[in-house]
Scaffold this motif. Structure first.
Motif, PDB file in Angstrom:
ATOM      1  N   ARG A 160       0.804  -1.233   0.000  1.00  0.00           N
ATOM      2  CA  ARG A 160       0.000   0.000   0.000  1.00  0.00           C
ATOM      3  C   ARG A 160       0.832   1.275   0.000  1.00  0.00           C
ATOM      4  NH1 ARG A 160      -3.520  -0.891   5.235  1.00  0.00           N
ATOM      5  NH2 ARG A 160      -1.454  -1.473   6.037  1.00  0.00           N
TER       6      ARG A 160
ATOM      7  N   ARG B 198       5.102  -6.558  16.942  1.00  0.00           N
ATOM      8  CA  ARG B 198       4.568  -7.202  15.729  1.00  0.00           C
ATOM      9  C   ARG B 198       5.691  -7.604  14.773  1.00  0.00           C
ATOM     10  NH1 ARG B 198       0.080  -3.825  16.301  1.00  0.00           N
ATOM     11  NH2 ARG B 198       1.147  -2.085  15.317  1.00  0.00           N
TER      12      ARG B 198
ATOM     13  N   TYR C 184       0.064   0.934   8.710  1.00  0.00           N
ATOM     14  CA  TYR C 184       1.074   1.544   7.829  1.00  0.00           C
ATOM     15  C   TYR C 184       2.469   1.545   8.468  1.00  0.00           C
ATOM     16  CZ  TYR C 184      -2.848   3.390   5.026  1.00  0.00           C
ATOM     17  OH  TYR C 184      -3.966   3.511   4.247  1.00  0.00           O
ATOM     18  N   ALA C 185       2.566   1.804   9.766  1.00  0.00           N
ATOM     19  CA  ALA C 185       3.889   1.863  10.400  1.00  0.00           C
ATOM     20  C   ALA C 185       4.558   0.485  10.348  1.00  0.00           C
ATOM     21  CB  ALA C 185       3.786   2.354  11.841  1.00  0.00           C
TER      22      ALA C 185
ATOM     23  N   TYR D  85      10.074   5.859  13.592  1.00  0.00           N
ATOM     24  CA  TYR D  85       8.967   6.130  12.657  1.00  0.00           C
ATOM     25  C   TYR D  85       7.936   7.047  13.301  1.00  0.00           C
ATOM     26  CZ  TYR D  85       8.254   2.050  15.516  1.00  0.00           C
ATOM     27  OH  TYR D  85       8.261   1.195  16.585  1.00  0.00           O
ATOM     28  N   THR D  86       7.240   7.773  12.436  1.00  0.00           N
ATOM     29  CA  THR D  86       6.160   8.659  12.895  1.00  0.00           C
ATOM     30  C   THR D  86       5.070   8.679  11.830  1.00  0.00           C
ATOM     31  OG1 THR D  86       7.715  10.093  14.068  1.00  0.00           O
ATOM     32  CG2 THR D  86       5.562  11.031  13.542  1.00  0.00           C
ATOM     33  N   LEU D  87       3.826   8.532  12.261  1.00  0.00           N
ATOM     34  CA  LEU D  87       2.699   8.643  11.333  1.00  0.00           C
ATOM     35  C   LEU D  87       1.883   9.885  11.670  1.00  0.00           C
ATOM     36  CD1 LEU D  87       1.166   5.023  11.152  1.00  0.00           C
ATOM     37  CD2 LEU D  87       2.747   6.104   9.521  1.00  0.00           C
TER      38      LEU D  87
ATOM     39  N   THR E 162       2.036  13.983  18.894  1.00  0.00           N
ATOM     40  CA  THR E 162       2.989  13.192  18.103  1.00  0.00           C
ATOM     41  C   THR E 162       4.388  13.279  18.709  1.00  0.00           C
ATOM     42  OG1 THR E 162       1.711  13.488  16.084  1.00  0.00           O
ATOM     43  CG2 THR E 162       4.040  12.982  15.798  1.00  0.00           C
TER      44      THR E 162
ATOM     45  N   ARG F 146      -3.417   3.347  13.089  1.00  0.00           N
ATOM     46  CA  ARG F 146      -4.296   2.177  13.297  1.00  0.00           C
ATOM     47  C   ARG F 146      -4.746   1.546  11.984  1.00  0.00           C
ATOM     48  NH1 ARG F 146      -5.029   2.808  19.019  1.00  0.00           N
ATOM     49  NH2 ARG F 146      -5.640   0.624  19.034  1.00  0.00           N
ATOM     50  N   ARG F 147      -3.912   1.620  10.973  1.00  0.00           N
ATOM     51  CA  ARG F 147      -4.225   0.969   9.690  1.00  0.00           C
ATOM     52  C   ARG F 147      -3.090   0.046   9.252  1.00  0.00           C
ATOM     53  NH1 ARG F 147      -7.103   5.885   6.362  1.00  0.00           N
ATOM     54  NH2 ARG F 147      -7.707   7.080   8.191  1.00  0.00           N
TER      55      ARG F 147
ATOM     56  N   SER G 169      14.549   2.221  20.155  1.00  0.00           N
ATOM     57  CA  SER G 169      14.309   2.551  21.556  1.00  0.00           C
ATOM     58  C   SER G 169      13.120   3.490  21.635  1.00  0.00           C
ATOM     59  CB  SER G 169      15.544   3.179  22.204  1.00  0.00           C
ATOM     60  OG  SER G 169      15.698   4.498  21.780  1.00  0.00           O
TER      61      SER G 169
ATOM     62  N   VAL H  38       4.198  -1.878  17.629  1.00  0.00           N
ATOM     63  CA  VAL H  38       4.774  -2.025  16.286  1.00  0.00           C
ATOM     64  C   VAL H  38       6.006  -2.927  16.355  1.00  0.00           C
ATOM     65  CG1 VAL H  38       5.955  -0.806  14.401  1.00  0.00           C
ATOM     66  CG2 VAL H  38       3.907   0.203  15.434  1.00  0.00           C
TER      67      VAL H  38
HETATM   68  C1  LIG Z   1       4.137   4.789  16.868  1.00  0.00           C
HETATM   69  C2  LIG Z   1       3.111   4.874  15.747  1.00  0.00           C
HETATM   70  C3  LIG Z   1       3.827   5.060  14.407  1.00  0.00           C
HETATM   71  C4  LIG Z   1       2.296   3.584  15.721  1.00  0.00           C
HETATM   72  O1  LIG Z   1       1.233   3.720  14.803  1.00  0.00           O
HETATM   73  P1  LIG Z   1       0.082   2.608  14.708  1.00  0.00           P
HETATM   74  O2  LIG Z   1      -0.928   3.156  13.773  1.00  0.00           O
HETATM   75  O3  LIG Z   1      -0.334   2.195  16.055  1.00  0.00           O
HETATM   76  O4  LIG Z   1       0.829   1.368  14.062  1.00  0.00           O
HETATM   77  P2  LIG Z   1       0.489   0.698  12.648  1.00  0.00           P
HETATM   78  O5  LIG Z   1       0.442   1.748  11.582  1.00  0.00           O
HETATM   79  O6  LIG Z   1       1.444  -0.408  12.452  1.00  0.00           O
HETATM   80  O7  LIG Z   1      -0.996   0.169  12.842  1.00  0.00           O
HETATM   81  C5  LIG Z   1      -1.242  -0.984  13.623  1.00  0.00           C
HETATM   82  C6  LIG Z   1      -2.710  -1.044  13.956  1.00  0.00           C
HETATM   83  O8  LIG Z   1      -3.475  -0.944  12.755  1.00  0.00           O
HETATM   84  C7  LIG Z   1      -4.447  -2.032  12.740  1.00  0.00           C
HETATM   85  N1  LIG Z   1      -4.833  -2.271  11.330  1.00  0.00           N
HETATM   86  C8  LIG Z   1      -5.978  -1.807  10.788  1.00  0.00           C
HETATM   87  N2  LIG Z   1      -6.026  -2.123   9.493  1.00  0.00           N
HETATM   88  C9  LIG Z   1      -4.909  -2.827   9.216  1.00  0.00           C
HETATM   89  C10 LIG Z   1      -4.408  -3.453   8.034  1.00  0.00           C
HETATM   90  N3  LIG Z   1      -5.078  -3.395   6.877  1.00  0.00           N
HETATM   91  N4  LIG Z   1      -3.221  -4.072   8.102  1.00  0.00           N
HETATM   92  C11 LIG Z   1      -2.528  -4.133   9.243  1.00  0.00           C
HETATM   93  N5  LIG Z   1      -2.961  -3.576  10.412  1.00  0.00           N
HETATM   94  C12 LIG Z   1      -4.150  -2.910  10.382  1.00  0.00           C
HETATM   95  C13 LIG Z   1      -3.729  -3.133  13.485  1.00  0.00           C
HETATM   96  O9  LIG Z   1      -4.618  -4.114  13.944  1.00  0.00           O
HETATM   97  C14 LIG Z   1      -3.094  -2.346  14.618  1.00  0.00           C
HETATM   98  O10 LIG Z   1      -4.065  -2.009  15.543  1.00  0.00           O
HETATM   99  P3  LIG Z   1      -3.989  -2.576  17.065  1.00  0.00           P
HETATM  100  O11 LIG Z   1      -2.666  -2.150  17.597  1.00  0.00           O
HETATM  101  O12 LIG Z   1      -5.141  -1.946  17.714  1.00  0.00           O
HETATM  102  O13 LIG Z   1      -4.065  -4.051  16.934  1.00  0.00           O
HETATM  103  C15 LIG Z   1       2.151   6.076  15.958  1.00  0.00           C
HETATM  104  O14 LIG Z   1       1.457   5.895  17.164  1.00  0.00           O
HETATM  105  C16 LIG Z   1       2.887   7.417  15.983  1.00  0.00           C
HETATM  106  O15 LIG Z   1       3.211   7.994  14.939  1.00  0.00           O
HETATM  107  N6  LIG Z   1       3.115   7.942  17.218  1.00  0.00           N
HETATM  108  C17 LIG Z   1       3.810   9.223  17.380  1.00  0.00           C
HETATM  109  C18 LIG Z   1       5.273   9.130  17.010  1.00  0.00           C
HETATM  110  C19 LIG Z   1       6.004   8.073  17.827  1.00  0.00           C
HETATM  111  O16 LIG Z   1       5.809   7.938  19.031  1.00  0.00           O
HETATM  112  N7  LIG Z   1       6.884   7.333  17.129  1.00  0.00           N
HETATM  113  C20 LIG Z   1       7.679   6.273  17.738  1.00  0.00           C
HETATM  114  C21 LIG Z   1       8.853   6.821  18.441  1.00  0.00           C
HETATM  115  S1  LIG Z   1       9.783   5.562  19.251  1.00  0.00           S
END
Ligand SMILES: CC(C)(COP(=O)(O)OP(=O)(O)OC[C@H]1O[C@@H](n2cnc3c(N)ncnc32)[C@H](O)[C@@H]1OP(=O)(O)O)[C@@H](O)C(=O)NCCC(=O)NCCS
Length: 192
Positions: free
Chosen positions: A14, A151, A113-114, A102-104, A37, A110-111, A137, A148
């Motif tokens: 994707r 997983r 992408y990370a 990473y940062t979204l 964020t 929750r899709r 870390s 993340v």
């Molecule tokens: C850390 C961060 C990137 C995680 O983002 P996230 O959206 O939780 O992680 P993902 O993009 O991998 O999404 C996973 C979730 O999408 C769900 N999901 C929905 N549709 C999906 C699909 N088609 N495929 C895979 N997963 C899917 C998964 O089930 C999972 O949800 P769950 O955890 O409730 O089970 C985000 O919270 C962020 O940007 N935070 C601020 C910056 C930050 O802290 N960065 C890290 C510094 S160490």
């Protein structure tokens, strides 16, 4: 063996991951300036466009991760060309260990992408760059980030107490590690 090859955008089901260009500075600064964020990150808000430009300029001319430097990629959603976030990798001086972060954008969470983007970066680091170990870390309270890493098959390796400084504020730093052979086994199970 650690190898350096010209960077070609990484594609997943994707997403497309491509190196930053100067045109990404405003979008990057806006994403990093969101207080929620930035809560567990290494910078304070607001994150200025000038700072974003400097970071992007520091990577100019690099054709991929180089030892001793961070390499930042934009994550674009293929379906509509929207940037969903960014992901970075750091290659240690000796080249055998890399770190990722990473940062979204809030709307893009929750899709999956990370996890999808990070998996592509792990493939690159293990299959092309040839690293032996990848680290990450995070603040111990950053549950989304830890999810993340879990997983992706990372192992929690402990917490460095009061080791993470952002200006004059310190917090604990939770350490995670993944060996190349663990990633090869884990990705097969992940993608079944
Ligand atoms: C850390 C961060 C990137 C995680 O983002 P996230 O959206 O939780 O992680 P993902 O993009 O991998 O999404 C996973 C979730 O999408 C769900 N999901 C929905 N549709 C999906 C699909 N088609 N495929 C895979 N997963 C899917 C998964 O089930 C999972 O949800 P769950 O955890 O409730 O089970 C985000 O919270 C962020 O940007 N935070 C601020 C910056 C930050 O802290 N960065 C890290 C510094 S160490």
């Amino acid at each position: 063996m650690v190898s350096r090859v010209p960077f070609a955008p990484l594609t997943t089901d994707r997403l497309v991951l491509r190196p930053f260009t100067a045109a990404d500075a405003e979008d990057f600064a806006e994403r990093r300036s969101d207080p929620e964020t930035a809560m567990y990150q290494a910078w304070r808000v607001p994150y200025s466009v000038e700072r974003a430009r400097d970071l992007i300029a520091s990577m100019e001319g690099r054709e991929g991760p180089i030892p001793g430097g961070w390499y930042q990629l934009d994550i674009t959603r293929t379906a509509d060309g929207r940037t969903v976030g960014d992901i970075a990798m750091y290659l240690h001086e000796h080249g055998h260990t890399a770190e990722i972060g990473y940062t979204l954008n809030p709307w893009a969470r929750r899709r999956g992408y990370a996890t999808e983007a990070a998996a592509a970066v792990l493939d690159l680091l293990v299959d092309v760059t040839g690293v032996h170990r990848i680290e990450a870390s995070t603040h111990p309270a950053n549950e989304r980030s830890i999810a993340v890493l879990e997983r992706l098959g990372f192992t929690a390796e402990g917490v460095r107490r009061e080791a993470f400084w952002v200006e004059d504020e310190v917090s604990d730093d939770a350490m995670f590690g993944l060996l190349a052979r663990e990633w090869r086994a884990h990705r097969t199970a992940m993608r079944l």
